[in-house]
Structure formats: C-alpha cells, structure tokens
Design an enzyme around this catalytic site. Structure first.
Site, PDB file in Angstrom:
ATOM      1  N   ARG A 164       1.266  -0.929   0.095  1.00  0.00           N
ATOM      2  CA  ARG A 164      -0.016  -0.527  -0.054  1.00  0.00           C
ATOM      3  C   ARG A 164       1.021   1.195  -0.171  1.00  0.00           C
ATOM      4  NH1 ARG A 164      -3.430  -3.967  -0.547  1.00  0.00           N
ATOM      5  NH2 ARG A 164      -4.996  -3.818  -0.319  1.00  0.00           N
ATOM      6  N   SER A 233     -11.011  -1.392   2.515  1.00  0.00           N
ATOM      7  CA  SER A 233      -9.967  -1.173   3.608  1.00  0.00           C
ATOM      8  C   SER A 233      -9.905  -0.243   4.104  1.00  0.00           C
ATOM      9  CB  SER A 233      -9.145  -2.025   3.307  1.00  0.00           C
ATOM     10  OG  SER A 233      -9.479  -2.802   2.824  1.00  0.00           O
ATOM     11  N   GLU A 329      -6.050   3.948   5.955  1.00  0.00           N
ATOM     12  CA  GLU A 329      -5.934   3.815   4.677  1.00  0.00           C
ATOM     13  C   GLU A 329      -6.121   4.841   3.853  1.00  0.00           C
ATOM     14  OE1 GLU A 329      -5.885   0.298   2.451  1.00  0.00           O
ATOM     15  OE2 GLU A 329      -6.736   1.064   1.806  1.00  0.00           O
TER      16      GLU A 329
HETATM   17  N1  EPU Z   1     -11.141 -11.216   9.488  1.00  0.00           N
HETATM   18  C1  EPU Z   1     -12.644 -11.040  10.615  1.00  0.00           C
HETATM   19  N2  EPU Z   1     -13.057 -10.160  10.895  1.00  0.00           N
HETATM   20  C2  EPU Z   1     -13.481  -9.265  10.302  1.00  0.00           C
HETATM   21  C3  EPU Z   1     -12.230  -9.684   8.806  1.00  0.00           C
HETATM   22  C4  EPU Z   1     -12.211 -10.200   8.967  1.00  0.00           C
HETATM   23  O1  EPU Z   1     -12.041 -11.838  11.773  1.00  0.00           O
HETATM   24  O2  EPU Z   1     -14.764  -9.124   9.926  1.00  0.00           O
HETATM   25  C5  EPU Z   1     -10.728 -12.425   9.838  1.00  0.00           C
HETATM   26  C6  EPU Z   1     -10.772 -12.981   7.920  1.00  0.00           C
HETATM   27  O3  EPU Z   1     -10.746 -14.382   8.904  1.00  0.00           O
HETATM   28  C7  EPU Z   1      -8.413 -13.768   8.499  1.00  0.00           C
HETATM   29  C8  EPU Z   1      -8.562 -12.158   8.168  1.00  0.00           C
HETATM   30  O4  EPU Z   1      -9.119 -11.208   9.168  1.00  0.00           O
HETATM   31  O5  EPU Z   1      -8.403 -14.172   8.762  1.00  0.00           O
HETATM   32  C9  EPU Z   1      -7.945 -11.496   7.176  1.00  0.00           C
HETATM   33  O6  EPU Z   1      -9.328 -11.182   5.992  1.00  0.00           O
HETATM   34  P1  EPU Z   1      -9.493 -10.479   4.879  1.00  0.00           P
HETATM   35  O7  EPU Z   1      -8.248 -12.021   3.905  1.00  0.00           O
HETATM   36  O8  EPU Z   1     -10.454 -10.058   4.536  1.00  0.00           O
HETATM   37  O9  EPU Z   1      -8.547  -9.939   4.288  1.00  0.00           O
HETATM   38  P2  EPU Z   1      -7.759  -8.743   4.900  1.00  0.00           P
HETATM   39  O10 EPU Z   1      -6.270  -7.936   5.112  1.00  0.00           O
HETATM   40  O11 EPU Z   1      -8.840  -7.763   5.365  1.00  0.00           O
HETATM   41  C10 EPU Z   1      -7.038  -7.641   2.889  1.00  0.00           C
HETATM   42  C11 EPU Z   1      -6.842  -6.653   1.561  1.00  0.00           C
HETATM   43  C12 EPU Z   1      -8.079  -5.932   0.884  1.00  0.00           C
HETATM   44  C13 EPU Z   1      -8.117  -7.296  -0.256  1.00  0.00           C
HETATM   45  C14 EPU Z   1      -7.963  -8.398   0.753  1.00  0.00           C
HETATM   46  C15 EPU Z   1      -7.695  -9.676  -0.162  1.00  0.00           C
HETATM   47  C16 EPU Z   1      -5.805  -4.672   2.896  1.00  0.00           C
HETATM   48  C17 EPU Z   1      -5.634  -3.424   4.110  1.00  0.00           C
HETATM   49  N3  EPU Z   1      -7.001  -4.924   2.731  1.00  0.00           N
HETATM   50  O12 EPU Z   1      -7.402  -7.466   3.425  1.00  0.00           O
HETATM   51  O13 EPU Z   1      -8.271  -5.236   0.181  1.00  0.00           O
HETATM   52  O14 EPU Z   1      -9.339  -7.820  -1.088  1.00  0.00           O
HETATM   53  O15 EPU Z   1      -6.571  -8.353   1.428  1.00  0.00           O
HETATM   54  O16 EPU Z   1      -6.977  -9.814  -0.593  1.00  0.00           O
HETATM   55  O17 EPU Z   1      -4.558  -4.947   2.850  1.00  0.00           O
HETATM   56  C18 EPU Z   1      -9.049  -3.007  -0.107  1.00  0.00           C
HETATM   57  O18 EPU Z   1      -7.436  -2.664   0.342  1.00  0.00           O
HETATM   58  O19 EPU Z   1      -9.429  -1.875  -0.680  1.00  0.00           O
HETATM   59  C19 EPU Z   1      -9.176  -3.603  -0.238  1.00  0.00           C
HETATM   60  C20 EPU Z   1     -10.031  -4.347   0.632  1.00  0.00           C
END
Ligand code: EPU
Length: 346
Positions: A164, A233, A329
């Site tokens: 990012r 995000s 972000e």
């Molecule tokens: N989780 C929870 N509760 C929630 C959300 C997530 O427990 O409400 C847990 C999930 O179960 C998982 C972990 O947190 O174990 C990570 O969640 P997820 O895989 O959904 O990805 P993320 O880290 O929340 C990142 C990016 C997203 C991208 C996804 C998929 C960042 C800040 N965000 O999200 O990017 O789509 O990975 O690769 O790095 C964006 O930047 O706008 C965005 C959507």
C-alpha cells in the site's frame, strides 16, 4: 479547458461525503495539465488530483483546483509470443480494464478485479488483493512532476512500490499520473496462494474462472459503494514487531498473521476490529460493515467529522485492547485541498 466553480464532489467520492471545491476542471487530455496548473497558480490555489474517489476523505468545503483525471484510451506498445506491454490512460475504470485484459488473453491482473477506482490511482497506493499487487505488473508511469515542472516517465523500480505504498504516496502532491503501462502474460500463471481462492477456483482453473471467483468473493464480502458508500479497507493491516506479536499471540493464539521478510508480522486489522466488537456497530450514520469489519460505511448523511469521530474511537479501542495502532488507509484532504497526515487518536 473549462473551470467550474463551487463544484459538488459528493457523487465523485465513494464514501459519499458531502463536499464542495472552489474550482474544478475535468481533464480528458494530458496536454491540459499545464494550463490547469497555470490557472491554479494565477488564482493562488493548490491543485488536488481526483481519480475514482474511492480512497478519499473530503472536507465539506475546500479551496483548491480539483483536476479530475478522465483521459481514456489503451494501446499496445509491444508484444511477443509470451508478453504484451499495454499503455492505458489514467481515467479508464480499473475493473473494466482488468476484465478487458483477461478477455483478450493478457493475464496477471485477475486477482485485482472489482477494486473500485480508475487506473491512474492504481500505482499511488499500489493496490493489492489476494496475493497480487498492481506494482508487480506496472512497467512505466507517465506523470507531470509539479516540483520539476516537467513531464516524466518512471520505471517500476523508480516508483518504490511497497505494501500500500509508493513514491506517489511518499511524495504526495508532487506527481500527476496520466498514463501507465503494464507488462502482462499471454500464458496465464494463476496466483492461487489464498486458500479461499484456490478452493473456489477448483481443479480446472482458468484465468477467466479466477477472475469470476474474485468478483464473486468480493461481491459477497465487500459492500458495493452504490449501495453502501465506503472507501474499501479503511485501515491498513498493521505491521508489528516479533515481540509485539508474541504478546498478542499469548492472549490470542488464533490471531491471523502474515510473516514479513524482515521478521515483522502483519496482523489483520479486520480481525482486530471484529474482536473489539466493532463489526456491524455504528456511531450515528457511520459504522463498520457487518460482513467485513475492515470497511467503514456511510449509512446516511455522514460528514467528515462523523467519520473521524468513529474511526478515532475505533483506534482508541484497538489500542486499549491490543496495544496496536491502526492507521487509516484513505487520503485525508484539508480545507486548502492539501493531503494531510491523519492525527492518531492514541
Ligand atoms: N477477519 C475477521 N473479521 C472481519 C474481517 C476479517 O476476523 O470482519 C479476519 C479474516 O477471517 C481473515 C483476516 O481477518 O483471517 C484477513 O481478512 P481478509 O482475508 O478478508 O483480508 P483483509 O486483510 O481484511 C486485505 C486487503 C483488501 C483485500 C483483501 C484480500 C488491506 C488493508 N486490505 O484485506 O483490500 O481485498 O486483503 O486480499 O490490505 C482494500 O484495500 O480496499 C481492500 C479491500
């Protein structure tokens, strides 16, 4: 080039914050960048570059010249049996570009489907999802450098892409990106390192199937801005030291985490927010989405102050519970159209 005054930007930011700028110009040709800058200088205005507005926190009113980057067009710069280099103008819609490339047999960007916004914003925060970052495929960025007052071309290496992050973020306000080129693959090498994605794509994986899988995962998990205005995000996933992580893991052995190359650990901000009870919770018109705690939603007529009040409360709660600082972000603009640092609530 026609400048409009007291221009309403509410429909041009996906969080739908009510916002008006003093001066606005829609640009469809990069040759109009310099005249626009001359106009801003002559009127004592800062320049604010608007793309898809999907990662923005706008004040209710600001005094600046908003340059809306709407230039369109794509051209193949070179190709051989294995690769193609395609140049695309900043104003093209990112998701449409990703789909069109996949349909033409130019691969690599499938995991980045359905990310809102326009192409020109992709290098700024090096958009990423499901194990792929745009910076891996970017070859050249064409931009106007406001400091040197000249048009420039930057190689991917010169863009300093990180998680990012990029030179465009580190030197915010210096460059106006108007085109970029991507080097894409003619023989798809599918990136299936996310278990969820691999499972859904199944055995007979194709690039088209991967694209459709990513679209359906995002549609299920993430709110569409037309229905629930949001900025994706809302917080970055915090990167913490090994010591901080072992303190966390002692109390929360199941905390999702991703080991970094330098020994640090990236933890999931969505998980932290969920654990702190903020998933589906609202403060007035602002809340965290019920299916993905990382996404802040404007459920009504929220102002920037309402958004700030909510995210500062979340930062405080997370710090008190986990001793981890969450960093927003989206880009925050001040009343003079300048990108300003987020003031941490803790
Ligand atoms: N989780 C929870 N509760 C929630 C959300 C997530 O427990 O409400 C847990 C999930 O179960 C998982 C972990 O947190 O174990 C990570 O969640 P997820 O895989 O959904 O990805 P993320 O880290 O929340 C990142 C990016 C997203 C991208 C996804 C998929 C960042 C800040 N965000 O999200 O990017 O789509 O990975 O690769 O790095 C964006 O930047 O706008 C965005 C959507």
């Amino acid at each position: 080039m026609s400048v409009q005054h007291d221009f309403d930007l509410t429909v041009f930011n996906t969080l739908a914050l009510k916002s008006q700028c003093s001066d606005y110009v829609a640009l469809t040709d990069h040759n109009d960048i310099e005249p626009a800058i001359r106009y801003a200088k002559a009127h004592g205005l800062n320049v604010f570059v608007l793309s898809g507005g999907s990662n923005l926190l706008l004040p209710e009113k600001f005094r600046a010249l908003t340059i809306h980057m709407l230039m369109q067009g794509k051209e193949i710069l070179s190709e051989n049996a294995d690769e193609v280099v395609i140049k695309v103008q900043a104003g093209e819609i990112w998701h449409d570009f990703v789909c069109e490339c996949c349909a033409k047999g130019y691969h690599g960007l499938e995991n980045l489907a359905l990310i809102p916004g326009r192409v020109g914003a992709a290098p700024v925060q090096n958009i990423g999802a499901y194990g792929v970052e745009a910076g891996e495929f970017i070859e050249t960025v064409w931009a106007y450098d406001l400091k040197q007052e000249q048009h420039i071309q930057l190689t991917a290496e010169q863009c300093h892409f990180g998680y990012r992050d990029s030179i465009f973020k580190q030197q915010a306000g210096r460059y106006i990106i108007y085109a970029l080129s991507f080097k894409l693959l003619k023989h798809a090498q599918l990136r299936l390192n996310y278990a969820d994605v691999a499972q859904r794509v199944g055995e007979d994986a194709t690039a088209e199937k991967l694209l459709q899988t990513i679209i359906s995962i995002r549609q299920q998990k993430l709110p569409q801005p037309e229905q629930f205005p949001n900025a994706g995000s809302f917080f970055k996933n915090p990167v913490i030291t090994a010591q901080q992580f072992s303190d966390l893991a002692e109390h929360y052995p199941n905390a999702p985490h991703y080991q970094q190359h330098n020994g640090m650990q990236k933890v999931a901000a969505g998980w932290l927010i969920d654990q702190a009870g903020w998933k589906g919770k609202r403060l007035g018109d602002v809340g965290m989405f019920e299916r993905q705690a990382l996404v802040l939603v404007n459920y009504g007529q929220a102002s920037l102050q309402d958004v700030q009040r909510t995210y500062e409360q979340i930062q405080t709660d997370i710090y008190q519970k986990f001793a981890i600082r969450l960093e927003p972000e989206p880009v925050l603009l001040n009343q003079f159209g300048e990108i300003s640092p987020h003031i941490s609530a803790c």
